[in-house]
Design a protein around this motif. Structure first.
Motif, PDB file in Angstrom:
ATOM      1  N   LEU A  99      -4.646   5.883  -2.432  1.00  0.00           N
ATOM      2  CA  LEU A  99      -4.980   4.771  -1.389  1.00  0.00           C
ATOM      3  C   LEU A  99      -6.333   4.901  -0.620  1.00  0.00           C
ATOM      4  O   LEU A  99      -6.888   4.195  -0.449  1.00  0.00           O
ATOM      5  CB  LEU A  99      -3.828   5.048  -0.333  1.00  0.00           C
ATOM      6  CG  LEU A  99      -3.741   3.935   0.533  1.00  0.00           C
ATOM      7  CD1 LEU A  99      -3.512   2.565   0.444  1.00  0.00           C
ATOM      8  CD2 LEU A  99      -3.153   4.361   2.021  1.00  0.00           C
ATOM      9  N   ILE A 100      -6.499   6.309  -0.403  1.00  0.00           N
ATOM     10  CA  ILE A 100      -7.665   6.735   0.516  1.00  0.00           C
ATOM     11  C   ILE A 100      -8.859   6.330  -0.266  1.00  0.00           C
ATOM     12  O   ILE A 100      -9.906   5.673  -0.073  1.00  0.00           O
ATOM     13  CB  ILE A 100      -7.624   7.982   1.069  1.00  0.00           C
ATOM     14  CG1 ILE A 100      -6.399   8.036   2.293  1.00  0.00           C
ATOM     15  CG2 ILE A 100      -9.047   8.262   1.650  1.00  0.00           C
ATOM     16  CD1 ILE A 100      -6.273   9.471   2.882  1.00  0.00           C
ATOM     17  N   ALA A 104       2.857   4.366   6.411  1.00  0.00           N
ATOM     18  CA  ALA A 104       3.509   4.543   5.347  1.00  0.00           C
ATOM     19  C   ALA A 104       3.143   5.717   4.671  1.00  0.00           C
ATOM     20  O   ALA A 104       3.656   6.260   4.043  1.00  0.00           O
ATOM     21  CB  ALA A 104       3.552   3.439   4.508  1.00  0.00           C
ATOM     22  N   HIS A 105       1.883   6.358   4.830  1.00  0.00           N
ATOM     23  CA  HIS A 105       1.223   7.518   4.458  1.00  0.00           C
ATOM     24  C   HIS A 105       1.210   8.555   5.484  1.00  0.00           C
ATOM     25  O   HIS A 105       0.542   9.741   5.100  1.00  0.00           O
ATOM     26  CB  HIS A 105      -0.085   7.286   3.551  1.00  0.00           C
ATOM     27  CG  HIS A 105       0.145   6.609   2.364  1.00  0.00           C
ATOM     28  ND1 HIS A 105       0.284   7.047   1.072  1.00  0.00           N
ATOM     29  CD2 HIS A 105       0.133   5.282   2.154  1.00  0.00           C
ATOM     30  CE1 HIS A 105       0.501   6.161   0.181  1.00  0.00           C
ATOM     31  NE2 HIS A 105       0.372   4.963   0.864  1.00  0.00           N
ATOM     32  N   GLN A 114       1.919  11.904   6.811  1.00  0.00           N
ATOM     33  CA  GLN A 114       2.530  13.085   6.015  1.00  0.00           C
ATOM     34  C   GLN A 114       3.414  13.896   6.983  1.00  0.00           C
ATOM     35  O   GLN A 114       4.334  14.546   6.575  1.00  0.00           O
ATOM     36  CB  GLN A 114       1.377  13.661   5.493  1.00  0.00           C
ATOM     37  CG  GLN A 114       0.574  13.220   4.521  1.00  0.00           C
ATOM     38  CD  GLN A 114       1.217  12.559   3.180  1.00  0.00           C
ATOM     39  OE1 GLN A 114       2.296  13.428   2.858  1.00  0.00           O
ATOM     40  NE2 GLN A 114       0.706  11.713   2.504  1.00  0.00           N
ATOM     41  N   THR A 146      -1.039   8.802  -1.617  1.00  0.00           N
ATOM     42  CA  THR A 146      -1.794   8.916  -0.479  1.00  0.00           C
ATOM     43  C   THR A 146      -3.453   9.021  -0.802  1.00  0.00           C
ATOM     44  O   THR A 146      -4.320   8.472  -0.321  1.00  0.00           O
ATOM     45  CB  THR A 146      -1.846   9.912   0.382  1.00  0.00           C
ATOM     46  OG1 THR A 146      -0.234  10.110   0.785  1.00  0.00           O
ATOM     47  CG2 THR A 146      -2.314  10.147   1.761  1.00  0.00           C
ATOM     48  N   ILE A 189      -5.325   4.242   8.392  1.00  0.00           N
ATOM     49  CA  ILE A 189      -4.291   5.046   7.398  1.00  0.00           C
ATOM     50  C   ILE A 189      -3.938   6.298   8.373  1.00  0.00           C
ATOM     51  O   ILE A 189      -4.964   6.959   8.686  1.00  0.00           O
ATOM     52  CB  ILE A 189      -4.644   5.495   6.066  1.00  0.00           C
ATOM     53  CG1 ILE A 189      -4.856   4.267   5.174  1.00  0.00           C
ATOM     54  CG2 ILE A 189      -3.779   6.517   5.571  1.00  0.00           C
ATOM     55  CD1 ILE A 189      -5.802   4.396   4.162  1.00  0.00           C
ATOM     56  N   ARG A 230       8.401   6.272   7.080  1.00  0.00           N
ATOM     57  CA  ARG A 230       9.289   6.940   5.913  1.00  0.00           C
ATOM     58  C   ARG A 230       9.746   8.186   6.166  1.00  0.00           C
ATOM     59  O   ARG A 230       9.109   9.113   6.935  1.00  0.00           O
ATOM     60  CB  ARG A 230       8.480   6.927   4.524  1.00  0.00           C
ATOM     61  CG  ARG A 230       7.951   5.588   4.216  1.00  0.00           C
ATOM     62  CD  ARG A 230       7.646   5.506   2.710  1.00  0.00           C
ATOM     63  NE  ARG A 230       6.345   5.851   2.280  1.00  0.00           N
ATOM     64  CZ  ARG A 230       5.816   5.842   1.203  1.00  0.00           C
ATOM     65  NH1 ARG A 230       6.667   5.420   0.245  1.00  0.00           N
ATOM     66  NH2 ARG A 230       4.496   6.492   1.042  1.00  0.00           N
ATOM     67  N   TYR A 267      -1.181   2.251  10.141  1.00  0.00           N
ATOM     68  CA  TYR A 267      -0.320   1.947   8.964  1.00  0.00           C
ATOM     69  C   TYR A 267       0.328   3.470   8.802  1.00  0.00           C
ATOM     70  O   TYR A 267      -0.492   4.655   8.346  1.00  0.00           O
ATOM     71  CB  TYR A 267      -1.192   1.689   7.740  1.00  0.00           C
ATOM     72  CG  TYR A 267      -0.447   1.530   6.554  1.00  0.00           C
ATOM     73  CD1 TYR A 267       0.179   0.615   6.430  1.00  0.00           C
ATOM     74  CD2 TYR A 267      -0.857   2.500   5.505  1.00  0.00           C
ATOM     75  CE1 TYR A 267       0.865   0.176   5.191  1.00  0.00           C
ATOM     76  CE2 TYR A 267      -0.008   2.273   4.277  1.00  0.00           C
ATOM     77  CZ  TYR A 267       0.508   0.992   3.960  1.00  0.00           C
ATOM     78  OH  TYR A 267       1.664   0.889   2.800  1.00  0.00           O
ATOM     79  N   LEU A 282       1.191   3.479  -3.236  1.00  0.00           N
ATOM     80  CA  LEU A 282       0.306   4.390  -3.839  1.00  0.00           C
ATOM     81  C   LEU A 282       0.461   5.684  -3.405  1.00  0.00           C
ATOM     82  O   LEU A 282       0.700   5.918  -2.032  1.00  0.00           O
ATOM     83  CB  LEU A 282      -1.129   3.890  -3.629  1.00  0.00           C
ATOM     84  CG  LEU A 282      -1.501   2.276  -3.941  1.00  0.00           C
ATOM     85  CD1 LEU A 282      -2.695   1.878  -3.227  1.00  0.00           C
ATOM     86  CD2 LEU A 282      -1.810   2.726  -5.596  1.00  0.00           C
ATOM     87  N   GLN A 324       0.724  -1.216  -0.119  1.00  0.00           N
ATOM     88  CA  GLN A 324      -0.068  -0.044   0.081  1.00  0.00           C
ATOM     89  C   GLN A 324       0.720   1.341   0.044  1.00  0.00           C
ATOM     90  O   GLN A 324       0.368   2.399  -0.360  1.00  0.00           O
ATOM     91  CB  GLN A 324      -0.769  -0.060   1.404  1.00  0.00           C
ATOM     92  CG  GLN A 324      -2.109  -0.981   1.174  1.00  0.00           C
ATOM     93  CD  GLN A 324      -1.679  -2.147   1.903  1.00  0.00           C
ATOM     94  OE1 GLN A 324      -0.711  -2.432   2.141  1.00  0.00           O
ATOM     95  NE2 GLN A 324      -2.660  -2.897   2.214  1.00  0.00           N
ATOM     96  N   GLU A 325       2.104   1.217   0.501  1.00  0.00           N
ATOM     97  CA  GLU A 325       2.869   2.399   0.535  1.00  0.00           C
ATOM     98  C   GLU A 325       3.309   2.820  -0.640  1.00  0.00           C
ATOM     99  O   GLU A 325       3.916   3.973  -0.942  1.00  0.00           O
ATOM    100  CB  GLU A 325       4.075   2.147   1.494  1.00  0.00           C
ATOM    101  CG  GLU A 325       5.125   0.975   0.853  1.00  0.00           C
ATOM    102  CD  GLU A 325       4.828  -0.433   1.177  1.00  0.00           C
ATOM    103  OE1 GLU A 325       3.881  -0.615   1.785  1.00  0.00           O
ATOM    104  OE2 GLU A 325       5.559  -1.339   1.102  1.00  0.00           O
TER     105      GLU A 325
END
Lengths: 513, 406
Positions: A345-346, B99-100, B102, A342, B32, B129, B97, A340, A337-338
């Motif tokens: 992804l959402i 990874a996203h 920000q 953001t 997320i 990240r 999660y 995509l 998923q990382e």
């Protein structure tokens, strides 16, 4: 065999030299009645077996018989060019038996193709092909006269391999028409045709066509030997021949190409390929072939080179998409998923909310649904065609999303994959891609990208090992040949290609040795 | 053939046992995170998460989704940051999660205590990240990620875009992503600057969707001052004016608007230009008494945006004068921030880096107490500014008006 027995024991009068005594070859009996009995028995007293006995003015004391299968012959021709002359001619002939047959053959019959035979087996073969057999009392030679009428289509537009620009002719089911169509394009004495008959039941006529001097002698010999070695009861379509002469059975990739377009076949012949024509099908086989030739259409050479190049590249991309897209989607949504952005992804995550199945099951069910729809589209009668698209697009596509069974993103992926698979001009490689797609989907569902990469490598290894009649399947990429690159992924202008042709003639002979 | 097939299938099955689908995560099993805040309260780390609720954001689906808050904020606390994150599983139905993620906002308490535990996490883990942007908040960090922003749906992403946009168009603060911070703090000077994120306006923060139903917002998120980090601790703050000079000194200016006074009479600076490109080069030089001279040369060009004096800009000598004034302005900015930076004794302008690359031997000796010696450096600033364009008009509006009257 029963007939062999009766004939050899029943006939005590060997007729000098003309009758061959080989195992199966049963000779005619001098008795007309015996012969007629034999034929009606061999053909099972079929209702379409016509036996007409008459006496001609030619030799009033001799009974003659015409045997033919009424459904296979043109009775008009039979009446006008065989019966009438025999009835009208007044001259009293002195000749009898075999000599009389020769006289009739040479002077009476006004139809082109005639010949005499001594063998009942051969006569039966010819009868079944629409010949008419003429027998006379006391003679052990039968006269075969070609009066066949074959039912067939006229030459029509191609249906499976359509082009926007280019000849709009396609092969049909008649072998002679097909050969004629090729001869019309290549009017060269170098166009050699070798024919043979395969199939103990169907006795299918097969023609191997190649350009002498351009096609590799080795490949011609290989194909000829493989064709000659075929021992089957029936050949209904060129697919049988393809399956029986291909190099490797266990591969999803086709190693022979088929085409219903005379210009495509002619193009192949001019490039040194060998065509195999089978009576009864408009699909002509072409071999040897490489993977990249499946992405070329004859139209590539009719368009301007830049357009053709673009279209050809699109096809390669579409091939990869139709093979890999669902797998990539599964891998990205369940493992990576990382990767995509953001927002994407959402959006995708929102679509997946409430979807009860894992990505793999979702994709598998949609792909299988599509395959079922496609199959239904091919099988069903033309009249209810629109029904399938309504059910497929509206009911399944829209409702599945609304009902929350599959996500909208997945429907998009599946539809785009499906459309991509229709871009590939050769149906048999497109269907390979569809088959491989499921393997990739499983790999992606279990191992993610790792699985896809491993699967792709395995596929490349397999492809690199494949051969089509001695030509490496991946050539000119592996083994690499720079000059052929001008007509592999791109289609260079004709001026450039002409130069390549000149050098290639030398290369080809060495390559295939 | 069949043997090969059997072998392939067997090995595939065994591989499946080995590899398995153990790290397969469906997208509706993950939570997320778009922003994280780290506070330090009563001897414990308090980690707050801004969790995105996809249904509320997606345009697809039920109409009831609109009007729901697009994010949900919650906190967990423990003695280590990672433990706090782990504890989240006790109150969340989904796997967090990152990874996203920000942005990450830390409170000034955390910054003063030292940010090394946080950096440690980012260096060690794969799921976190280094592209995440970092901010410091004065007060509680959690307050900031509770904020909703008008227009934007995911506040975390919006804040990152805010700082990216700022760095690209006005160049007062750098966009401090985690990897830049790591690079700076592991570099020769071991210092960096991190922008402050603040809520300005009303006391009542914008944390309810209902507030977005009005045409104005009482509170908004904006960038405040620049926090200066030395080692891993917060040393002090630079005002926006001081921070702008730091950007010039450390060659980070991309595009910025600069105001100046065209009259030469100390009047308000009501004319402005936009800098289109700037290049700062540092040339260190050691004087005989051991002090360092930093020769700074700046080359910049720009376009005139606004000009209030009734001068004829077609005259080259006049343009030269204006260019001179603007160059002076840039020089002033640099000097202002130099004063602030030397007051804080923290080399966030990269002088140490320039010296270490040119005089590695000397640098090794003085590296230890560089931050102490650093304010002693003498600056020798040379700014060359070129006015590339003056816009579509040669005259001011007033002048043009009087010309037509003639």
């Amino acid at each position: 065999m029963f007939f062999n027995h009766t004939n050899s024991s029943g006939t005590k009068q060997p007729k000098g030299g003309s009758s061959r005594k080989e195992g199966k070859e049963a000779p005619f009996s001098p008795s007309l009645k015996n012969n007629i009995d034999t034929f009606s028995r061999r053909l099972g007293h079929s209702s379409d077996l016509e036996i007409k006995s008459f006496v001609s003015d030619l030799a009033p004391d001799i009974t003659m018989s015409l045997i033919y299968l009424s459904e296979m012959v043109n009775e008009q021709t039979l009446n006008d060019f065989i019966l009438r002359p025999l009835m009208v001619v007044k001259a009293q002939a002195e000749e009898r038996s075999d000599d009389l047959i020769r006289l009739i053959k040479e002077q009476m019959i006004q139809v082109g193709s005639t010949y005499s035979t001594d063998s009942i087996e051969e006569a039966i073969d010819m009868l079944l092909n629409g010949y008419c057999l003429m027998l006379i009392q006391e003679s052990t030679t039968g006269l075969m006269i070609n009066v066949s009428s074959k039912e067939g289509r006229t030459v029509s537009e191609p249906t499976t391999q359509t082009v926007l620009r280019g000849p709009q002719q396609s092969f049909n089911e008649s072998l002679s028409t097909n050969i004629n169509l090729i001869r019309q394009i290549i009017k060269s004495p170098d166009l050699h045709i070798e024919s043979m008959i395969i199939g103990t039941q169907t006795r299918t006529q097969i023609a191997m066509v190649y350009l002498h001097g351009i096609a590799s002698e080795d490949v011609v010999k290989t194909i000829y030997d493989r064709l000659a070695a075929i021992e089957v009861g029936s050949i209904l379509e060129s697919g049988y021949i393809e399956a029986l002469i291909q190099d490797k059975v266990y591969t999803p990739f086709p190693t022979l190409m088929n085409s219903e377009r005379p210009d495509a076949v002619a193009g192949g012949l001019l490039e040194g390929q060998i065509a195999v024509l089978v009576d009864g099908t408009p699909f002509v086989l072409l071999a040897p072939v490489t993977l990249f030739q499946f992405f070329q259409t004859p139209e590539d050479y009719y368009h301007r080179f830049d357009i053709a190049t673009f279209l050809r590249l699109i096809r390669f991309v579409a091939f990869l998409i139709s093979m890999l897209l669902p797998a990539l989607y599964i891998a990205v949504t369940t493992f990576h998923q990382e990767m995509l952005p953001t927002t994407l992804l959402i959006t995708l995550a929102a679509q997946r909310e409430g979807i009860p199945f894992p990505g793999l099951v979702e994709a598998m069910s949609m792909e299988l649904t599509f395959e079922v729809l496609r199959e239904a589209g091919v099988r069903m009668p033309r009249a209810i065609g629109p029904a399938i698209s309504i059910v497929g697009a509206l009911v399944l596509g829209q409702a599945a999303v609304d009902a929350g069974i599959v996500s909208a993103g997945m429907v998009m992926v599946v539809s785009f994959t499906a459309i991509s698979s229709f871009v590939i001009p050769q149906f048999n490689i497109a269907i390979s891609a569809r088959l491989i797609r499921f393997t990739f989907m499983l790999l992606a569902g279990v191992f993610g990208f790792l699985g896809i990469v491993a699967g792709f490598l395995a596929m490349l290894i397999h492809l690199a090992g494949l051969e089509s009649f001695g030509v490496p399947y991946m050539s000119p990429l592996a083994p690499f040949n720079w000059s052929s690159m001008k007509d592999t992924f791109i289609r260079a202008p004709h001026k450039v290609l002409l130069k390549r042709e000149a050098t290639n003639k030398i290369n080809r002979s060495s390559k295939l040795e | 053939m069949y043997r090969l097939l059997t072998r392939t299938i067997c090995s595939f099955l065994i591989l499946m046992l080995l590899g398995g689908c153990w790290n397969r995560v469906e997208m509706n099993e993950i939570g997320i995170i778009s922003a994280t805040a780290v506070d330090w309260e009563k001897g414990k780390w308090v980690v707050s998460y801004q969790l995105v609720i996809p249904q509320a954001i997606s345009s697809q689906g039920n109409s009831s989704a609109t009007g729901d808050a697009p994010v949900n904020v919650f906190s967990t606390e423990a003695e280590s940051i990672r433990k706090a994150i782990g504890d989240a599983s006790r109150e969340m139905s989904r796997k967090l999660y990152f990874a996203h993620n920000q942005i990450i906002v830390i409170s000034d308490t955390v910054a003063k205590k030292g940010i090394s535990p946080l950096l440690e996490i980012y260096m060690r883990n794969t799921d976190a990240r280094e592209t995440v942007s970092m901010f410091i908040a004065k007060g509680k960090a959690r307050k900031l990620i509770e904020q909703l922003l008008p227009v934007e749906k995911i506040p975390g992403t919006a804040v990152q875009r805010l700082v990216e946009n700022e760095a690209a168009s006005s160049s007062v603060y750098p966009d401090m992503t985690m990897y830049r911070i790591l690079l700076d703090l592991l570099g020769p000077a071991q210092a960096t600057g991190i922008p402050q994120l603040m809520i300005s306006g009303a006391k009542q923060p914008l944390s309810s969707v209902d507030n977005l139903k009005e045409t104005y917002t009482r509170a908004k998120i904006k960038l405040g001052e620049l926090g200066v980090i030395s080692g891993d601790k917060l040393k002090g703050w630079l005002t926006p004016d001081e921070a702008a000079g730091v950007m010039w000194l450390s060659d980070k200016v991309k595009r910025t608007t600069l105001e100046f006074d065209c009259t030469n009479k100390g009047e308000p600076k009501d004319s402005s230009i936009i800098i289109g490109g700037a290049k700062t080069s540092l040339k260190p030089e050691q004087r005989s008494d051991g002090r360092w001279i930093m020769n700074i040369s700046v080359k910049a060009n720009g376009t005139l945006l606004e000009y209030t004096c009734p001068n004829d800009l077609q005259k080259p000598e006049l343009l030269k004068q204006e260019e001179q004034k603007i160059a002076e302005e840039i020089k002033n900015k640099m000097e202002t921030s130099w004063k602030a930076v030397s007051r804080l004794r923290t080399d966030i302008v990269g002088f140490g880096k320039a010296i270490s690359s040119k005089y590695p031997k000397q640098w090794k000796q003085m590296q230890k107490d560089w931050n102490e010696e650093f304010p002693e450096t003498v600056l020798n600033i040379d700014v060359k500014f070129k006015l590339a364009r003056i816009g579509f008009s040669n005259h001011t509006f007033k002048e043009a008006q009087s010309n037509t009257r003639k």
